[in-house]
Design an enzyme around this catalytic site. Structure first.
Site, PDB file in Angstrom:
ATOM      1  N   SER A 187     -20.032   6.020   8.679  1.00 33.75           N
ATOM      2  CA  SER A 187     -19.765   7.360   9.218  1.00 33.75           C
ATOM      3  C   SER A 187     -20.657   8.423   8.606  1.00 33.75           C
ATOM      4  O   SER A 187     -20.701   8.588   7.380  1.00 33.75           O
ATOM      5  CB  SER A 187     -18.324   7.774   8.910  1.00 33.75           C
ATOM      6  OG  SER A 187     -17.421   6.942   9.552  1.00 33.75           O
ATOM      7  N   HIS A 196     -21.074   7.711  14.451  1.00 33.61           N
ATOM      8  CA  HIS A 196     -21.652   6.371  14.476  1.00 33.61           C
ATOM      9  C   HIS A 196     -22.657   6.302  15.616  1.00 33.61           C
ATOM     10  O   HIS A 196     -22.302   6.446  16.778  1.00 33.61           O
ATOM     11  CB  HIS A 196     -20.560   5.315  14.653  1.00 33.61           C
ATOM     12  CG  HIS A 196     -19.704   5.155  13.435  1.00 33.61           C
ATOM     13  ND1 HIS A 196     -19.878   4.136  12.533  1.00 33.61           N
ATOM     14  CD2 HIS A 196     -18.712   5.925  12.943  1.00 33.61           C
ATOM     15  CE1 HIS A 196     -19.006   4.261  11.543  1.00 33.61           C
ATOM     16  NE2 HIS A 196     -18.284   5.342  11.782  1.00 33.61           N
ATOM     17  N   HIS A 233     -14.582  -0.561  13.756  1.00 35.28           N
ATOM     18  CA  HIS A 233     -13.560  -0.730  12.716  1.00 35.28           C
ATOM     19  C   HIS A 233     -12.407  -1.541  13.279  1.00 35.28           C
ATOM     20  O   HIS A 233     -12.176  -1.547  14.489  1.00 35.28           O
ATOM     21  CB  HIS A 233     -13.039   0.640  12.274  1.00 35.28           C
ATOM     22  CG  HIS A 233     -14.113   1.556  11.772  1.00 35.28           C
ATOM     23  ND1 HIS A 233     -14.908   2.286  12.626  1.00 35.28           N
ATOM     24  CD2 HIS A 233     -14.530   1.842  10.520  1.00 35.28           C
ATOM     25  CE1 HIS A 233     -15.766   2.992  11.911  1.00 35.28           C
ATOM     26  NE2 HIS A 233     -15.565   2.739  10.636  1.00 35.28           N
ATOM     27  N   TYR A 272      -9.395  -0.840  13.238  1.00 39.34           N
ATOM     28  CA  TYR A 272      -8.410   0.008  13.915  1.00 39.34           C
ATOM     29  C   TYR A 272      -8.810   0.314  15.366  1.00 39.34           C
ATOM     30  O   TYR A 272      -8.015   0.841  16.129  1.00 39.34           O
ATOM     31  CB  TYR A 272      -8.161   1.313  13.145  1.00 39.34           C
ATOM     32  CG  TYR A 272      -9.372   2.195  12.930  1.00 39.34           C
ATOM     33  CD1 TYR A 272      -9.952   2.901  13.974  1.00 39.34           C
ATOM     34  CD2 TYR A 272      -9.927   2.313  11.675  1.00 39.34           C
ATOM     35  CE1 TYR A 272     -11.063   3.697  13.771  1.00 39.34           C
ATOM     36  CE2 TYR A 272     -11.035   3.106  11.458  1.00 39.34           C
ATOM     37  CZ  TYR A 272     -11.603   3.798  12.513  1.00 39.34           C
ATOM     38  OH  TYR A 272     -12.702   4.570  12.316  1.00 39.34           O
ATOM     39  N   GLU A 273     -10.047  -0.040  15.749  1.00 34.33           N
ATOM     40  CA  GLU A 273     -10.427   0.153  17.152  1.00 34.33           C
ATOM     41  C   GLU A 273      -9.915  -0.995  18.018  1.00 34.33           C
ATOM     42  O   GLU A 273     -10.017  -0.937  19.239  1.00 34.33           O
ATOM     43  CB  GLU A 273     -11.946   0.313  17.265  1.00 34.33           C
ATOM     44  CG  GLU A 273     -12.403   1.648  16.678  1.00 34.33           C
ATOM     45  CD  GLU A 273     -13.910   1.778  16.539  1.00 34.33           C
ATOM     46  OE1 GLU A 273     -14.571   1.968  17.566  1.00 34.33           O
ATOM     47  OE2 GLU A 273     -14.416   1.686  15.414  1.00 34.33           O
ATOM     48  N   ALA A 299     -18.036   5.508   4.033  1.00 34.17           N
ATOM     49  CA  ALA A 299     -17.409   6.691   3.438  1.00 34.17           C
ATOM     50  C   ALA A 299     -16.043   6.267   2.897  1.00 34.17           C
ATOM     51  O   ALA A 299     -15.346   5.463   3.529  1.00 34.17           O
ATOM     52  CB  ALA A 299     -17.237   7.770   4.494  1.00 34.17           C
ATOM     53  N   MET A 344     -11.750   2.195   5.397  1.00 36.68           N
ATOM     54  CA  MET A 344     -11.242   1.406   6.538  1.00 36.68           C
ATOM     55  C   MET A 344     -12.292   0.452   7.098  1.00 36.68           C
ATOM     56  O   MET A 344     -12.236   0.085   8.266  1.00 36.68           O
ATOM     57  CB  MET A 344     -10.755   2.349   7.635  1.00 36.68           C
ATOM     58  CG  MET A 344      -9.645   3.288   7.174  1.00 36.68           C
ATOM     59  SD  MET A 344      -9.179   4.459   8.442  1.00 36.68           S
ATOM     60  CE  MET A 344      -8.258   5.675   7.487  1.00 36.68           C
ATOM     61  N   SER A 345     -13.263   0.063   6.279  1.00 38.02           N
ATOM     62  CA  SER A 345     -14.283  -0.886   6.781  1.00 38.02           C
ATOM     63  C   SER A 345     -14.614  -1.882   5.669  1.00 38.02           C
ATOM     64  O   SER A 345     -13.701  -2.344   4.986  1.00 38.02           O
ATOM     65  CB  SER A 345     -15.527  -0.126   7.238  1.00 38.02           C
ATOM     66  OG  SER A 345     -16.050   0.679   6.205  1.00 38.02           O
ATOM     67  N   ASN A 361     -13.853  12.393  -0.048  1.00 42.05           N
ATOM     68  CA  ASN A 361     -12.655  13.189  -0.360  1.00 42.05           C
ATOM     69  C   ASN A 361     -11.925  12.505  -1.505  1.00 42.05           C
ATOM     70  O   ASN A 361     -12.142  11.318  -1.773  1.00 42.05           O
ATOM     71  CB  ASN A 361     -11.720  13.279   0.865  1.00 42.05           C
ATOM     72  CG  ASN A 361     -11.306  11.915   1.383  1.00 42.05           C
ATOM     73  OD1 ASN A 361     -11.980  11.323   2.226  1.00 42.05           O
ATOM     74  ND2 ASN A 361     -10.201  11.389   0.871  1.00 42.05           N
ATOM     75  N   HIS A 394     -11.471  13.473   9.751  1.00 40.11           N
ATOM     76  CA  HIS A 394     -12.732  12.775   9.998  1.00 40.11           C
ATOM     77  C   HIS A 394     -13.901  13.763   9.982  1.00 40.11           C
ATOM     78  O   HIS A 394     -15.006  13.427   9.554  1.00 40.11           O
ATOM     79  CB  HIS A 394     -12.658  12.029  11.332  1.00 40.11           C
ATOM     80  CG  HIS A 394     -13.835  11.117  11.565  1.00 40.11           C
ATOM     81  ND1 HIS A 394     -14.167  10.089  10.699  1.00 40.11           N
ATOM     82  CD2 HIS A 394     -14.770  11.101  12.540  1.00 40.11           C
ATOM     83  CE1 HIS A 394     -15.254   9.475  11.140  1.00 40.11           C
ATOM     84  NE2 HIS A 394     -15.636  10.075  12.253  1.00 40.11           N
TER      85      HIS A 394
HETATM   86  N1  HPA Z   1      -8.900   6.872   3.104  1.00 40.82           N
HETATM   87  C1  HPA Z   1      -9.339   5.918   3.942  1.00 40.82           C
HETATM   88  N2  HPA Z   1     -10.537   5.917   4.494  1.00 40.82           N
HETATM   89  C2  HPA Z   1     -11.352   6.936   4.197  1.00 40.82           C
HETATM   90  C3  HPA Z   1     -10.958   7.974   3.333  1.00 40.82           C
HETATM   91  C4  HPA Z   1      -9.673   7.926   2.763  1.00 40.82           C
HETATM   92  O1  HPA Z   1      -9.259   8.814   1.991  1.00 40.82           O
HETATM   93  N3  HPA Z   1     -12.000   8.843   3.271  1.00 40.82           N
HETATM   94  C5  HPA Z   1     -12.996   8.325   4.070  1.00 40.82           C
HETATM   95  N4  HPA Z   1     -12.601   7.185   4.620  1.00 40.82           N
END
Ligand code: HPA
Length: 408
Positions: free
Chosen positions: A159, A190, A212, A214-215, A241, A338-339, A362, A374
């Site tokens: 991302s 992406h 991902h 989740y898709e 990320a 998440m990847s 973050n 996001h």
């Molecule tokens: N959690 C999960 N996936 C993420 C995060 C997070 O805080 N930041 C960027 N991708």
């Protein structure tokens, strides 16, 4: 393929087809990258005439060339126009069965098939069976678009990190939409292209964006990693990320992953094992390759701060709750995302050396007041991209030297 389409459309406009009214344009990309075109030419002895493909082949010969890298044929009817049996054979004189042939209708819609799919058959798609020709595999399509190009490293950009692709001195860029099995990236940030070229002299296959879990397609990461393997890559580097869990991991930090926790509740290798790629029970004890890690550390020693951490894989798409982050910290997770995990599993299975670098975008949920989004991920990843690009450049240069020394 847009340049071929444009060239073939222009040729079609110049076709001489007063008897049938069916105009055809053909554009061929040659091994030199030059594009030649042909249009159909009829005469009063119709249907005897000259096909657009033959015209383009004649133009290639007159230009002193002998190799076709990609072909496109566009007709003026409602069905995709395919080369006639004779033209398929004529194309085969100057191309391998892996040649990608785009067969398009008057609007420019249709399908891509390899010459090998088309060769045993004659005339239009209806003669090729109810379903038309078998679609070309993604690897065949890539090989046809970048003949002779042999990537060594697969590089997957996460991302907001697409600008790292600017490092690649490109040979070809192929939209995922042209590659069967690759994701149509549904998430902003992406890019959705496979860029082939070199970084610091190292041949790379750079995937701009991933699907991902989740898709909804658990096998998508497997197909992407296996495509890199099929193209000849022996190493795979992913970027992503993440949220920082460990106290010292703040926004903007770059983290080399040393291991992962699979908390995604699934595994892309579930189902029948494909023995062509790897064993039923892959070993994960050295999934994060120490040799690649050393090259990343050496590249970082040139003034880039590179931290280390364990990745907690979270399926998403919702971010974690604060209680879940406390659980992940207790379990040993330093960052969360998440990847990565499905890609590490796929790479370990097919014997690819694997490395992963994440940008902390973050602090994880509950560790700071901010609301997670996001948009913020994209913003922070974009800000960190130049540092990451320098790291990858240094890494690629070192890997290229290691390879050259090994080969010498
Ligand atoms: N959690 C999960 N996936 C993420 C995060 C997070 O805080 N930041 C960027 N991708």
């Amino acid at each position: 393929m847009n340049d071929l389409l444009e060239a073939a459309r222009e040729a079609r406009a110049r076709a001489y087809a007063p008897y049938s009214g069916f105009r055809v344009g053909c554009a061929l990309r040659l091994h030199s990258s030059a594009v030649v075109v042909g249009a159909n030419v009829e005469n009063a002895a119709y249907p005897i005439g000259q096909c657009a493909e033959r015209g383009a082949i004649a133009a290639m010969i007159a230009a002193g060339e002998r190799g076709i890298a990609e072909a496109l044929v566009i007709g003026s009817g409602p069905e995709p126009c395919t080369p006639c049996g004779g033209c398929r054979q004529a194309l085969r004189e100057f191309a391998s069965p892996a040649l990608l042939v785009h067969c398009l209708d008057r609007e420019g819609n249709g399908f891509a098939a390899t010459l090998g799919d088309l060769l045993p058959h004659a005339f239009g798609p209806k003669d090729l069976g109810a379903d038309g020709p078998a679609p070309a595999s993604a690897a065949e399509i890539v090989r046809a678009r970048a003949p002779g190009f042999a990537p060594f490293l697969g590089l997957l950009l996460g991302s907001g990190l697409g600008e790292v692709a600017d490092l690649v001195e490109g040979v070809a860029a192929i939209p995922y939409a042209d590659l069967p099995g690759l994701p149509r990236p549904g998430v902003a940030g992406h890019g959705g292209r496979l860029v082939l070229g070199t970084i610091a002299g190292l041949p790379v296959a750079c995937f701009e964006g991933r699907a991902h879990l989740y898709e909804g397609d658990d096998k998508a990461p497997l197909r992407l990693v296996r495509l890199a393997r099929s193209l000849g890559c022996t190493a795979f580097l992913v970027t992503s990320a993440v949220g920082g869990i460990r106290g010292d991991l703040g926004t903007g930090d770059i983290v080399r992953l040393t291991d992962h926790l699979n908390l995604m509740g699934t595994n892309p290798l579930i189902g029948p094992n494909d023995d062509r790629y790897g064993p039923r029970f892959p070993d994960m004890s050295a999934a994060y390759d120490t040799g690649l890690a050393a090259l990343l550390d050496a590249a970082a020693a040139e003034g880039i701060e590179l931290k280390q951490g364990v990745y907690a894989g979270w399926r998403g798409p919702a971010f974690e709750t604060p209680a879940e982050i406390r659980m992940l910290r207790t379990l040993g997770g330093d960052v969360v995302g998440m990847s990565v995990v499905p890609e590490a599993l796929a790479a370990a299975h097919c014997g690819l050396r694997f490395a992963a670098v994440s940008i902390v975008v973050n602090r994880a949920a509950g560790l700071e007041k901010a609301v997670l989004s996001h948009e913020e991920t994209l913003k922070q990843a974009g800000a960190a991209a130049p540092g990451l690009a320098r790291l990858i450049q240094g890494f690629a240069g070192r890997l290229a030297r290691e390879e050259n020394d090994g080969a010498a």
